[in-house]
Design a protein around this motif. Structure first.
Motif, mmCIF file in Angstrom:
data_model
loop_
_atom_site.group_PDB
_atom_site.id
_atom_site.type_symbol
_atom_site.label_atom_id
_atom_site.label_comp_id
_atom_site.label_asym_id
_atom_site.label_seq_id
_atom_site.Cartn_x
_atom_site.Cartn_y
_atom_site.Cartn_z
ATOM 1 N N SER A 18 0.825 -1.117 -0.076
ATOM 2 C CA SER A 18 -0.107 -0.170 0.227
ATOM 3 C C SER A 18 1.035 1.172 0.081
ATOM 4 O O SER A 18 1.960 1.367 0.794
ATOM 5 C CB SER A 18 -1.032 -0.089 1.238
ATOM 6 O OG SER A 18 -1.708 1.073 1.258
ATOM 7 N N TYR A 52 -5.083 -1.338 -7.369
ATOM 8 C CA TYR A 52 -6.202 -0.853 -6.812
ATOM 9 C C TYR A 52 -6.298 0.469 -6.527
ATOM 10 O O TYR A 52 -5.083 1.365 -6.144
ATOM 11 C CB TYR A 52 -6.897 -1.423 -5.793
ATOM 12 C CG TYR A 52 -7.253 -2.936 -6.116
ATOM 13 C CD1 TYR A 52 -8.490 -3.347 -6.392
ATOM 14 C CD2 TYR A 52 -6.280 -4.083 -5.742
ATOM 15 C CE1 TYR A 52 -9.156 -4.533 -6.665
ATOM 16 C CE2 TYR A 52 -6.775 -5.334 -6.046
ATOM 17 C CZ TYR A 52 -8.330 -5.663 -6.462
ATOM 18 O OH TYR A 52 -8.409 -6.847 -6.904
ATOM 19 N N ARG A 54 -7.725 3.140 -3.700
ATOM 20 C CA ARG A 54 -8.363 3.087 -2.249
ATOM 21 C C ARG A 54 -8.814 4.687 -2.069
ATOM 22 O O ARG A 54 -7.763 5.351 -1.550
ATOM 23 C CB ARG A 54 -7.669 2.532 -1.397
ATOM 24 C CG ARG A 54 -8.156 2.440 -0.011
ATOM 25 C CD ARG A 54 -7.495 1.611 0.966
ATOM 26 N NE ARG A 54 -7.510 0.135 0.629
ATOM 27 C CZ ARG A 54 -6.885 -0.796 1.425
ATOM 28 N NH1 ARG A 54 -5.882 -0.470 2.188
ATOM 29 N NH2 ARG A 54 -6.923 -2.170 0.856
ATOM 30 N N ASP A 61 -12.292 -0.971 -2.694
ATOM 31 C CA ASP A 61 -11.386 -0.461 -3.602
ATOM 32 C C ASP A 61 -11.584 -0.640 -5.112
ATOM 33 O O ASP A 61 -12.033 -1.810 -5.371
ATOM 34 C CB ASP A 61 -9.795 -1.307 -3.384
ATOM 35 C CG ASP A 61 -9.316 -1.282 -1.969
ATOM 36 O OD1 ASP A 61 -9.693 -0.352 -1.301
ATOM 37 O OD2 ASP A 61 -8.559 -2.338 -1.559
ATOM 38 N N TYR A 88 -6.253 9.626 -1.385
ATOM 39 C CA TYR A 88 -6.225 8.063 -2.065
ATOM 40 C C TYR A 88 -5.119 7.373 -1.483
ATOM 41 O O TYR A 88 -4.064 8.188 -1.473
ATOM 42 C CB TYR A 88 -6.593 8.190 -3.242
ATOM 43 C CG TYR A 88 -5.686 8.540 -4.052
ATOM 44 C CD1 TYR A 88 -4.531 7.817 -4.794
ATOM 45 C CD2 TYR A 88 -5.407 9.886 -4.508
ATOM 46 C CE1 TYR A 88 -3.699 8.122 -5.552
ATOM 47 C CE2 TYR A 88 -4.597 10.496 -5.394
ATOM 48 C CZ TYR A 88 -3.655 9.802 -6.053
ATOM 49 O OH TYR A 88 -2.558 10.040 -7.038
ATOM 50 N N VAL A 91 -2.917 0.496 -4.073
ATOM 51 C CA VAL A 91 -2.717 -0.548 -3.434
ATOM 52 C C VAL A 91 -2.526 -1.485 -4.528
ATOM 53 O O VAL A 91 -3.116 -1.858 -5.397
ATOM 54 C CB VAL A 91 -3.824 -1.322 -2.772
ATOM 55 C CG1 VAL A 91 -3.800 -2.351 -2.118
ATOM 56 C CG2 VAL A 91 -4.358 -0.073 -1.727
#
Length: 621
Positions: A18, A52, A54, A61, A88, A91
């Motif tokens: 992340s 993704y 997030r 996500d 944001y 990921v």
């Protein structure tokens, strides 16, 4: 140098990386340099790398990009990030499949302001632009004091220096008539429209054709620019308006006719969301072509020339009569014809149900009429369909001129005549595969591939099962799923359970956010012995489960829509509990679950019924 990797010592698991909190108030581009190595290229469960987004205040996500193709070299992926006022995170997820020996490596992640199709060619990754290799003519990097060709220029355009870089192609090795070199941009991953600009130099001794195309994912080329001058001794600016409402590539193509043709150089490709010309034009909004017929006929109209035709009706729903597809309660659609201005490629989706025909084939068809009604093209027709089941149809088509989409239904004979119903017509840009990527909602589960974010408390005969088609027991359960009519749904098989036995479908832990959230799903409770279906909220750290929604007993032969508004600022789980009723005719099913941020925009229509109501055959026109 260094890179990060994950391998099959984590078989069947997911490795997650992340980013810190990021801000992107302007449009930006994420570039990812990666490699997937595997020994098996045909595994049913391949190794994947997913990226993704997030966003702050979202429980789910959003998938930006996914790759599973193995490679023996580093690859580059370029992804557009639309501007947003929210914080944001990005990921990265490495999904190790069933391959015996595979690994994923990531060498670089870079976020730069601007659009992914922009490039000054000063960095070694060339912004993800790629040359389509040809044995004789190819695009090369020029500049940086490399004097290796007749076409090397004294200065690039970006830095106006011999140390700067640009792309060039020359005719030195041309061996055949019309040899072609192509430089291909990264694929756009978000809808963009505006002005594409670039600088070029062209030296021509014999005929050179320098053209810019847009290419969609089905391989269709559209020319947007071509050189109109034979010679450009200095850097010349070219500007062209273009629209990429769905994933497209920009292709810079040079065609030579002889080895003494000359050369073309290219630099500083840029994009602005403002059109180059003042004539912006009004883009057709495909949402205007959709209709669920709840309020009226939208932009459709009826062709009455041949007498009685389509009617907009409301069937009073009960356990023995099917409702519409939108909610199960609303206007059931028997409908017709519409006008729409078309350009590029479209995906048309709609639901239809057929009743009472001996032979289903050809009872409903879709035509394209041009504006003058002279030219007709049939783009789809029914081949076969289960009786009375809402079934989804999707059609990709392309027409360059304004035209109409026409739904035509007919009876083959007096003895073989039935009822045709239409509902939830929608039109989106791009072919249906491209449209799927844009329309997919992060918090949506249709059970088409798997059970999504849900797991079973206990697996066994008396648990939830994923199924397609009708359930094994007659006079209970759905005939097909709600998503397409021929897909998958989750249900309990009452014949494998005893009276009062419970089955639990539990979501994984979902991120809590402040404010209201809306859960939408479709449920099917048909059968004389139907039991209970309940939905619970379980917050992290709490033992108790908060009841949110419940239905008891037989409800309808149709799929019905459930709406639940709830709040949880802590992580939480959603639990679907089904309880088997008094008899084996107690199959209960759910499908098309959707989690959305914000309050529910509609209120669930509740209408209990059992047995034979007075309005069994009543239809409202």
């Amino acid at each position: 140098g260094h890179y990060i990797s994950v391998d099959t010592s984590y078989e069947g698991e997911k490795a997650v990386l992340s980013s810190p909190d990021l801000y992107s108030e302007e449009w930006s581009c994420v570039r990812l340099i990666y490699q997937i190595a595997t020994t098996s290229e045909t595994s049913p469960d391949p190794t994947r790398l997913n990226l993704y987004l997030r966003q702050e205040g979202e429980s789910f996500d959003r998938l930006l990009w996914s790759a599973k193709e193995p490679s023996d070299s580093w690859l580059i992926a370029s992804l557009d990030l639309m501007n947003s006022t929210k914080k944001y995170k990005l990921v990265l997820e490495g999904e190790m499949g069933q391959d015996k020996s595979s690994s994923i490596a990531v060498f670089e992640i870079k976020i730069t302001p601007g659009y992914c199709i922009e490039c000054d060619f000063e960095e070694n990754h060339l912004c993800g632009f790629a040359n389509r290799w040809n044995p004789n003519v190819n695009w090369f990097v020029g500049g940086g004091n490399i004097r290796n060709s007749q076409s090397t220029l004294s200065k690039d355009h970006t830095l106006n220096s011999a140390l700067g870089h640009y792309m060039y192609v020359d005719s030195v090795y041309v061996k055949h008539f019309q040899e072609v070199a192509q430089l291909i941009s990264p694929k756009t991953t978000a809808p963009i429209s505006g002005c594409l600009s670039f600088y070029y130099q062209l030296k021509q001794e014999s005929s050179i054709v320098f053209t810019v195309y847009l290419r969609d994912m089905s391989g269709f080329y559209e020319e947007i620019w071509k050189t109109d001058t034979a010679l450009s001794a200095d850097w010349a600016l070219a500007e062209v308006d273009f629209n990429a409402p769905y994933p497209m590539e920009v292709i810079f193509e040079v065609a030579f006719n002889s080895a003494k043709g000359g050369y073309v150089a290219l630099d500083d490709i840029a994009f602005s969301p403002v059109y180059c010309s003042n004539q912006t034009g009004t883009l057709f909004n495909p949402a205007n072509a959709g209709c669920n017929f709840e309020e009226d006929l939208c932009n459709f109209y009826q062709d009455d020339k041949d007498g009685p035709g389509w009617s907009r009706v409301k069937v009073k729903r009960n356990v023995y009569r099917a409702g519409d597809h939108t909610t199960g309660f609303g206007k059931s659609k028997l409908l017709f014809l519409r006008r729409v201005k078309l350009y590029i490629e479209f995906c048309l989706r709609f639901y239809y149900a057929l009743y009472g025909f001996f032979k289903m084939s050809g009872t409903l068809a879709v035509y394209i009429f041009e504006e003058n009604h002279v030219v007709q093209e049939k783009i789809w027709s029914v081949l076969d369909s289960p009786n009375g089941v809402w079934t989804q149809a999707e059609i990709s088509f392309k027409k360059p001129m304004p035209c109409k989409v026409v739904f035509v239904s007919w009876c083959k004979s007096f003895w073989d005549c039935g009822l045709v119903a239409l509902d939830d017509v929608s039109l989106s840009l791009g072919n249906c595969q491209a449209a799927d990527l844009l329309l997919h909602s992060p918090g949506e589960c249709t059970f088409e591939k798997d059970e999504c974010v849900f797991t079973q408390k206990k697996r066994g005969r008396g648990s939830w099962h994923r199924r397609r088609g009708p359930t094994p027991t007659s006079y209970t359960g759905p005939k097909g799923d709600h998503t397409t009519g021929v897909g998958y749904y989750m249900y309990i098989e009452a014949s494998d359970m005893v009276y009062g036995q419970r089955a639990y479908l539990v979501s994984r832990s979902l991120r809590g956010i402040s404010g209201k959230q809306c859960l939408t799903f479709f449920y099917h409770m048909y059968g004389a012995g139907t039991g209970l279906l309940s939905v619970y909220l379980k917050k992290e750290g709490d033992d108790e489960e908060i009841p949110l929604w419940r239905r008891t007993g037989e409800q309808s032969i149709s799929w019905l829509r459930g709406l639940i508004e709830y709040e949880s600022d802590r992580n939480y789980q959603i639990i679907f509990e089904a309880i088997r009723g008094v008899s084996m005719r107690s199959d209960t099913a759910i499908d098309d679950i959707l989690f959305q941020t914000g309050p529910c925009l509609e209120v669930e229509e509740i209408q209990f019924s059992s047995g034979y109501p007075e309005s069994l055959n009543e239809i409202e026109y």
